[in-house]
Scaffold this active site. Structure first.
Site, PDB file in Angstrom:
ATOM      1  CB  SER A 148      -1.943   4.242  -7.607  1.00 19.91           C
ATOM      2  OG  SER A 148      -0.868   3.600  -6.946  1.00 19.91           O
ATOM      3  CE1 TYR A 161      -3.884   6.584  -3.038  1.00 16.15           C
ATOM      4  CE2 TYR A 161      -2.600   4.651  -3.667  1.00 16.15           C
ATOM      5  CZ  TYR A 161      -2.915   5.988  -3.842  1.00 16.15           C
ATOM      6  OH  TYR A 161      -2.268   6.728  -4.805  1.00 16.15           O
TER       7      TYR A 161
END
Ligand code: NAP
Length: 254
Positions: A148, A161
């Site tokens: 990400s 995350y």
């Protein structure tokens, strides 16, 4: 680009979003694709139906990741599907670790249970999926892990995350060295904001704000990421390993 005829691929989390687009793209390039899902068997079945309608080959594999026995369940289903399609001998040529869960909560509200789930699904499962996949991956194989842009772009509601995605990126660095002698490449692809089934993408003001993060002033589409993954899966990308590919549409340019 990317003649994957005769190759096999596993895309985790392929029942929707980036995983679905990736499964469809790899199948369009000629691979036999295992469409993995966690809970939504019907959605995965629809992905397979779309692939077959387009002339490709695919099958579904269900396995909840991040729970005891997950890797065995996944590979039992994968190997049965490959056998059914006469591809058992080919092993697994392309592995895309895409399945993931986001946090979306403030740091002070991140519970140990949520933290454990994020780590189990986003970091621990990919590690053990690779470990198991290597038993049946031929030389020249491909491992692509979806990270990400949040490993480079701050969002305080996604600290845990982003930690898991930082962990996933280590797989490319260290496995690239380990698997180079076998011609297996291991890379990370980092999407920015990418349209998935989340209702936030139906809110025009929210989409406008998210689009402003990209140098192209739009949000990413699943196909934008699938094309990058397909390139890494192809023979053209044989000289790229251990890399971090910024697929954020220029978000990281600041
Ligand atoms: P998504 O639409 O939320 O879909 C997630 C997929 O992962 C689904 O197929 C889901 O399967 C599966 N999955 C989730 N938890 C699972 C579990 N515990 N066990 C098994 N399968 C599970 O995802 P996405 O937005 O396309 O994201 C795909 C990847 O890109 C993720 O790794 C995500 O972190 C990363 N990413 C996304 C964005 C973005 O803006 N969309 C940005 C950066 C990075 P079921 O629905 O069948 O359970």
């Amino acid at each position: 680009m990317g003649d994957l005829t005769g190759k096999t691929a596993l895309v985790t989390g392929a029942s929707r979003g980036i995983g679905r687009a990736t499964a469809e793209r790899l199948a369009a390039d000629g691979a036999l694709v295992a469409v993995h899902y966690g809970s939504d068997a019907a959605a995965a079945g629809e992905v397979v139906a779309r692939i077959e309608k387009a002339g490709g080959q695919a099958f579904t594999v269900g396995a909840t990741l991040g729970v005891a026995g997950d890797i065995d369940t996944l590979f039992t289903g994968l190997e049965a599907g490959l056998d059914e399609h006469g591809a058992g001998g080919a092993g697994l040529g392309i592995l895309v670790n895409n399945a993931g869960v986001m946090g979306g909560v403030a740091p002070e509200d991140t519970t140990p249970a949520l933290f454990d789930e994020l780590v189990a699904v986003n970091a621990k499962a990919p590690f053990f999926i690779i470990q198991r996949a290597l038993r049946i991956m031929p030389d020249g194989g491909r491992v692509i892990n979806i990270s990400s842009g949040l490993t480079r772009f701050a969002n305080p509601n996604e600290i845990a995350y982003a930690m898991t995605k930082g962990a996933v990126e280590m797989l490319a660095l260290h496995y690239a060295k380990y698997l180079g002698p076998r011609g297996i490449t291991v890379n990370s692809v980092a999407p920015g904001v990418t349209r998935n089934g989340n209702p936030v993408f139906d809110v025009p003001e929210a989409v406008e704000q998210m689009a402003a993060l990209s140098a192209f002033h739009r949000i990413g589409e699943p196909g934008d990421i699938a094309d990058v993954v397909a390139f890494l899966a192809s023979d053209e990308a044989r000289w790229i390993t251990g890399a971090f590919l910024d697929a954020t549409g220029g978000t990281l340019a600041g």
